[in-house]
Each structure stands twice: as C-alpha cells, then as structure tokens.
Design an enzyme around this catalytic site. Structure first.
Site, short mmCIF file in Angstrom:
data_model
loop_
_atom_site.label_atom_id
_atom_site.label_comp_id
_atom_site.label_asym_id
_atom_site.label_seq_id
_atom_site.Cartn_x
_atom_site.Cartn_y
_atom_site.Cartn_z
N ARG A 116 -14.04 4.63 9.84
CA ARG A 116 -13.95 3.44 10.67
C ARG A 116 -12.58 3.40 11.33
O ARG A 116 -11.65 4.07 10.88
CB ARG A 116 -14.21 2.17 9.84
CG ARG A 116 -13.32 1.97 8.62
CD ARG A 116 -13.71 0.69 7.92
NE ARG A 116 -12.92 0.43 6.72
CZ ARG A 116 -12.96 -0.73 6.05
NH1 ARG A 116 -13.75 -1.72 6.46
NH2 ARG A 116 -12.22 -0.90 4.96
N TRP A 125 -9.18 2.08 12.34
CA TRP A 125 -8.13 1.19 11.85
C TRP A 125 -7.08 0.97 12.95
O TRP A 125 -6.30 1.87 13.26
CB TRP A 125 -7.48 1.79 10.60
CG TRP A 125 -6.37 0.96 10.01
CD1 TRP A 125 -6.27 -0.40 10.02
CD2 TRP A 125 -5.21 1.44 9.34
NE1 TRP A 125 -5.13 -0.81 9.38
CE2 TRP A 125 -4.45 0.31 8.95
CE3 TRP A 125 -4.75 2.72 9.02
CZ2 TRP A 125 -3.25 0.43 8.26
CZ3 TRP A 125 -3.56 2.83 8.33
CH2 TRP A 125 -2.82 1.70 7.96
N THR A 134 0.82 -1.21 0.00
CA THR A 134 0.00 0.00 0.00
C THR A 134 0.86 1.26 0.00
O THR A 134 0.73 2.13 -0.87
CB THR A 134 -0.95 0.01 1.20
OG1 THR A 134 -1.82 -1.13 1.12
CG2 THR A 134 -1.80 1.27 1.21
N ASP A 177 -7.86 4.17 -0.89
CA ASP A 177 -6.62 4.62 -0.21
C ASP A 177 -5.92 5.76 -0.94
O ASP A 177 -4.70 5.74 -1.13
CB ASP A 177 -5.65 3.44 -0.01
CG ASP A 177 -6.16 2.43 1.00
OD1 ASP A 177 -7.36 2.43 1.26
OD2 ASP A 177 -5.35 1.66 1.52
N ASP A 187 -11.69 4.03 2.46
CA ASP A 187 -10.60 4.41 3.38
C ASP A 187 -9.65 5.41 2.71
O ASP A 187 -8.43 5.32 2.86
CB ASP A 187 -9.81 3.17 3.82
CG ASP A 187 -10.68 2.12 4.49
OD1 ASP A 187 -11.67 2.51 5.12
OD2 ASP A 187 -10.37 0.93 4.37
#
Length: 690
Positions: free
Chosen positions: A605, A607, A458, A517, A544
C-alpha cells in the site's frame, strides 16, 4: 510505521550500471592468497589500458592443469603478454579473442550483449577480476577445440537465468569448454545461469577447478559428453551451495580427483540437491576429505565406474553413498596436501570466491590497500568484545577502509547502532548457518525509554540501526521479538528489526524477522539517496513489514508472511514512501510463502508519510513466485491516497497468487520491464562483498 502518507508525481529515469573506479594491478605472489610483493600499473580507463604484467600474473595452476602434456607445460595463462584493464564488453571481447597472450583485468561489472553471450576465449589468456569488483553479468566464456593455457580467476559470473529452472532452450553457461586443455578456474563466484556454471565437454582435459563458490543453479558442473575416457580433472576446495544436480557429474573421465570440497544443501530453501558427486560411465574417481551437508544421494556411481572414497564427512545426508573399484593414485601425477574434512566448511566459507588481494591497487604511486581490519565478538569472552555495540564503538570515526566485525555464534540481546561517521563496516556471522548468530531485542514504538524522555517511536525501536554508508551484513539474523499479545496496553506496536538510513547497504544471507514493521529502509534525509541491495535473505513479518523511502532491491530471497499476534491472517508486505523521481522497492526473483490464509495479504500500500502528497510510492514485484496468500487485487490505498495515483506493478510472476493484468492488477509490458531492472535501481553502484 506512521499510517499517514504522500502523493506522487510520475517522472521516470533510467540509471545505467556503470563503474568508473580507477583500478590498476596488485602484485600478489603464491597461488591466490600470497603476500604482496609490490605495485605498478596505471589507472584503468573506460577503454582498455595496457601495462606490464604484474607479479601475480605469473601464478600457475596446481592439480591436473599443472601437468606437462599435449605440448603444453602447465597452465600459466597470459604470462609474458601485456596486461590490460577493461570495463566494457567490447574491450573484454577484443582482448580475450586476440591471438597474442594477454592478462586481462576486469574492473567493474560488464553486461553481456546479447544476454547469454559467451565470449570465445583464445589460448594463452588470463582473465582476472580486479579485487571483488570484476563481474560478468548475463553471459560467460567459451573455450573451443584446441584452446589451451587459459586462466579464469577471481570473477563473479552471474545471472543469465531466463526464468525456466530446467531450461532446455538456453545454453547460457558461465564457462563452457569443448575440447580445450590446460585450464585453471580459480576463486570465482559462479551463480544463477540459464544452463551450467561449468561445462567441461568433448574430451576437455588437464583442468583444475579450485576455490570457487558455485550456487543457486540447477545443472551446475557437468563433465563429459563423449565415450572417450581420456579427460583428467582436479576439483578441490570448491563450495557447492544450493545446487540441484551435476555437483559435478563426471562422465567417462580417465582421472577425476575431487578433494576438500563442501557440498551444502540448506533446509527450508526452494532448491533441493538431487545428488552430489556422481561417477558415470567409465570414470575413475578419487574422492578425499570432502564435506557433504544435508544432501540426498551425496555420492553415486554407475556399475561401470570406479570410485574410491577416503576421509569424507557426511552430515545430515541420506540416500546413495557409494564406492567401489580401483581408481588411481593422484600423487603419481602431481603433489598435493589435504586439509582435514572437519575444517572444510569454515575454511571454504572464508576462502572461496573473489579475493580483494588479487588484481587491485589504489593506483600508481600509492601503497597497497589495507586488508580489512577485523574485530571479533563472542558471548563467551573468547573474542575481543562480548557485545556487537562494543565492537562498533571501537571502529574509528571516519574510518577510511573496511572494518569487519566478526560475530561468533550466539544470541546477542542488545540494540546496535552504526552511526553515520563510521562507514565501511561489515557484520559477519561466523556460524555454519545464518540462524547461528542472532542480534535481537524487543523495543516497540510505544515502549517507554528508560530515561523517561518519551517512547522510542517506530524508527527508534530498531534492534539494529544503520546510519553509515557502505554497510554490509552477512550470514546472521536480526530480530525484533516484541510480544504484542502481552503488550496490548502500549500505544504503538510497530517493532523494527533493522533500520537503514544510509547509501550502499548490502545485506547478503541475512534473516530479518519481526511482526509489524520488520524492515525500515530509509534514507539519511528526503533529498539523500539511500540504496539497499538484499540478496539470498529471508524477511518475515505481517503489517507493512518492508517500508520506507529508500531505493531498495530484494533479489533471490524469501518473503515469509506471518499471522498476527491474535492468530488472524491479514497484512501488507510493502509500504513504500518513495520521493519523486526516485526508485522505490524492486522485488525480483523472490518467493513469497508463509502459513497464512489464502487471499489474506496485499503486496503493498502507498505510504504518503506525514500526509505528503508530493511523494511517489513505488513497488514493483517481478519474476517472483507468489503463494495463494496474495490477494487477487494485491494493492490497496493508505491514508486517503489512491494507490492508482502511485507506482505499483508486477511482471511475469508465477505461483497460485499470481494473476493476469487488469485495472486492479497492473502488469508491466516487456518494454516497460527493461526500465525496471536491478541496474536501474542501483545506478553506478555494483554491490560486492568485501
């Protein structure tokens, strides 16, 4: 982003916004951009410190402020008085209201108390920002009847806005003048006030307003409020950007000379300019070599007003564009030189607002701070480099001062990394829009590295990766255009546009766009502070797409929700992985929009990266406009951790996606909200463009 996560321990701390840099004076001749003539002064203290007046304090105004009248010979401010450096509200008010002349240097951000406070400035004053650090936050200045010979220069005056766009209750201006004369307002950044940026009222006259940036405001610059046609004003080389009305509105002016201004209304923003320059009542206006871009009704006049136009450029404008009648010859009052109208956008984009060359030195006995070095990037070979990475490579390791990488319009398909040993770097797009300069690539987490050493992961997928402190980016687009639909076989569709792993990162006027992302806001290590300030920007994504462990503020921006690769609407805006006793994400005064289904997106949310239960994810969304895409229960669990054990809250949001307090929708109280503001996040860092 890895979907495993952390858990949180709740301990609040409040960080005050303080500035403790030693700042004295710079000697700069000419008006606002002349050559250095030398140094003197002493380090600024937390209380005001006196010094002899620097050479630039002898600068005098041009335009109508230079005219000898009413017993005043031009406008020179506090020339001849003592020079003092201030960092507190008490010291600023003490010297600004004093009877004797002063040159007052504002070094750092001063918060007005109470909010909306306007300091009553006395005659014979120069109030000047120290480089780009001088800020007046939450209030401004008032010049009353008979006050004269005042210079307000090189300051950022901002943020007295009280949440109501057409505010009838809070007369909180940046600069208000009622019956003053001989005033020079020069090289300031004025924005986001509850009422006017500049109000020149009640026969205020012999005023020059030059080289200012005026933005993000409703009632921007009003002139008049009297039946007497006696006031004389010069308004030149100002950038009006995203300002709804009074740009300016000139009511019953004897002589209004407007030249070389840029009025810009960008499409796709929440602010639409209703009109540009307006000659009202008995005003006589001369309007020359200005540039009007995207405005409705760029030039309007009453039937009783006289308005002469010469040499103006109108680009993408519509509606009223009027002139008529006999006005006056400005050169019968003072001399001036016109710039070409076609050159005005580029000239004002680089030349308006506070200057690093005014009001600063590195301290007694040192040499002048170096001007920022500039490296030029152009795809067509007209610059020093053809890729952004090549320019970054040319920055010396451990460079002690800012290096600006000036990137000409074009699409730069490359990955860029700014390593940790190259601080103080700025990416500056030079196009007329942030869309003109684009850095883009298409790596994803599952994309194999060309050397066969595995996949990017990522963080490694980022188009632009910043590991260097004090990084800035302005007026450009950073994108990851990974095509999920065509790469369903890959294991890992996270595709980062921008990754930051550094402290004091400023992103101003940047588009960051991707899918999953998009924006990774990280720190150099878990125990390292990584502050990021994002303003006037756009962030686009679906899953996200704002995530990480940094302490980040997103202010006065637009967050656009995007459908997934298969056309479905479902997603999460934020996924913070905040360390204990740190601040996470603060989203303030921002608009959420996008062409997605109603009730399909969570605000965030929690993480807990790597399943770390000690983490304390935090997102606060306040004073923002939420589209109907936001779920009525806007927070959700991640990786087996309950979001209710972490820090998620809202405060005074509006729009169809907003909701009232409940167990599934925590709302801050007014008292709690005072501890969740921008200065709580940024601490002793005041982001300023340089």
């Amino acid at each position: 982003m890895d979907s495993s996560q952390q858990k949180a321990r709740h301990r609040r701390r409040r960080l005050g916004l303080t500035v403790g840099i030693p700042v004295a004076m710079a000697a700069a001749a000419g008006l606002s951009y002349g050559p250095d003539l030398g140094l003197f002064g002493e380090d600024a203290q937390r209380t005001a410190s006196a010094a002899a007046a620097p050479a630039w304090a002898n600068d005098t105004a041009d335009g109508f402020a230079s005219v000898n009248a009413l017993g005043q010979k031009g406008t020179y401010g506090g020339r001849g008085g003592k020079t003092v450096t201030v960092k507190t509200f008490a010291d600023l008010e003490k010297y600004a209201t004093a009877a004797e002349p002063y040159v007052i240097v504002v070094a750092g951000a001063i918060n007005m108390d109470p909010k909306g406070k306007e300091i009553k400035v006395a005659s014979d004053k120069t109030i000047v920002g120290s480089g780009t650090s001088g800020q007046i936050v939450g209030g401004g200045f008032f010049l009353g009847q008979g006050v004269h010979n005042v210079i307000i220069r090189n300051l950022t005056i901002r943020d007295s806005y009280m949440g109501t766009w057409n505010d009838k209750d809070h007369d909180f201006d940046a600069i208000q003048m009622d019956g003053a004369h001989h005033v020079w307002i020069d090289h300031n950044d004025l924005r986001h006030m509850a009422d006017g940026l500049i109000d020149s009222r009640k026969d205020t006259t012999y005023v020059t307003v030059s080289w200012n940036k005026l933005s993000n405001n409703n009632k921007t610059f009003g002139i008049g409020w009297t039946e007497n046609a006696t006031a004389d004003l010069t308004i030149h080389h100002n950038w009006f950007r995203e300002t709804e009305q009074r740009n300016p509105s000139a009511d019953n002016l004897a002589h209004a000379h407007l030249y070389n201004n840029w009025l810009q209304d960008e499409s796709g923003t929440d602010i639409t300019t209703s009109y540009g320059n307006y000659a009202r009542g008995k005003t006589k206006m001369v309007l020359e070599n200005s540039y009007f871009q995207g405005l409705k009704n760029p030039v309007t006049k009453d039937s009783t007003a006289a308005l002469v136009q010469r040499g103006n450029v109108f680009s993408g404008t519509s509606g009223r564009n009027e002139s008529g009648g006999a006005a006056f010859d400005p050169k019968s009052f003072y001399s001036y030189t016109l710039d070409k109208a076609a050159d005005i956008p580029a000239l004002l984009k680089s030349g308006t607002g506070p200057r690093t060359s005014i009001g600063t030195t590195a301290g007694t006995g040192t040499s002048s701070p170096k001007a920022a070095a500039t490296l030029t990037v152009a795809k067509d070979g007209s610059g020093q480099y053809t890729t952004v990475q090549a320019a970054v490579n040319a920055v010396p390791a451990h460079n002690p001062s800012r290096v600006v990488i000036s990137i000409k319009p074009g699409t730069y398909r490359e990955t860029v990394k700014v390593p940790s040993n190259k601080p103080h770097v700025t990416f500056q797009g030079t196009g007329g829009s942030r869309k003109d300069t684009v850095i883009v690539f298409n790596n994803a987490a599952g994309t194999p590295k060309p050397d066969g050493s595995g996949n990017y992961g990522t963080g490694g997928s980022a188009t632009v990766a910043v590991d260097a402190d004090d990084f800035q980016a302005r007026n450009l687009t950073i994108s990851n255009d990974f095509d999920e639909a065509k790469n369903q076989n890959l294991n890992g569709h996270q595709a980062v546009a921008l990754r930051t792993g550094a402290d004091k990162v400023l992103l101003d006027g940047v588009i960051m766009t991707g899918d999953q992302d998009t924006l990774l806001l990280d720190t150099a290590a878990r125990d390292k502070l990584g502050r990021v300030y994002i303003t006037n920007s756009y962030i686009v994504g679906n899953v996200d797409f704002i995530f990480g462990r940094a302490t980040a503020v997103i202010n006065k921006s637009v967050i656009t929700l995007k459908k997934r690769w298969d056309g479905t609407s479902a997603g999460y805006v934020t996924a913070p992985s905040t360390a204990p006793d740190r601040k996470g994400f603060l989203i303030n005064n921002t608009t959420f929009n996008g062409d997605v289904s109603a009730g399909s997106f969570f605000l965030g949310r929690n993480w807990h990266a790597g399943g770390d239960a000690s983490l304390d994810p935090q997102t606060t969304v306040r004073n923002s406009t939420l589209s109907n895409a936001i779920k009525s229960k806007p927070w959700t669990d991640m990786g087996g951790f309950s979001w209710k054990d972490d820090r998620f809250a809202e405060y005074k949001n509006t729009g169809p996606g907003a909701g009232s307090a409940s167990g599934d929708r925590p709302q801050l109280t007014d008292a709690q909200a005072t501890g969740q503001e921008i200065d709580d996040w940024l601490g002793n860092w005041t982001p300023t463009a340089s």
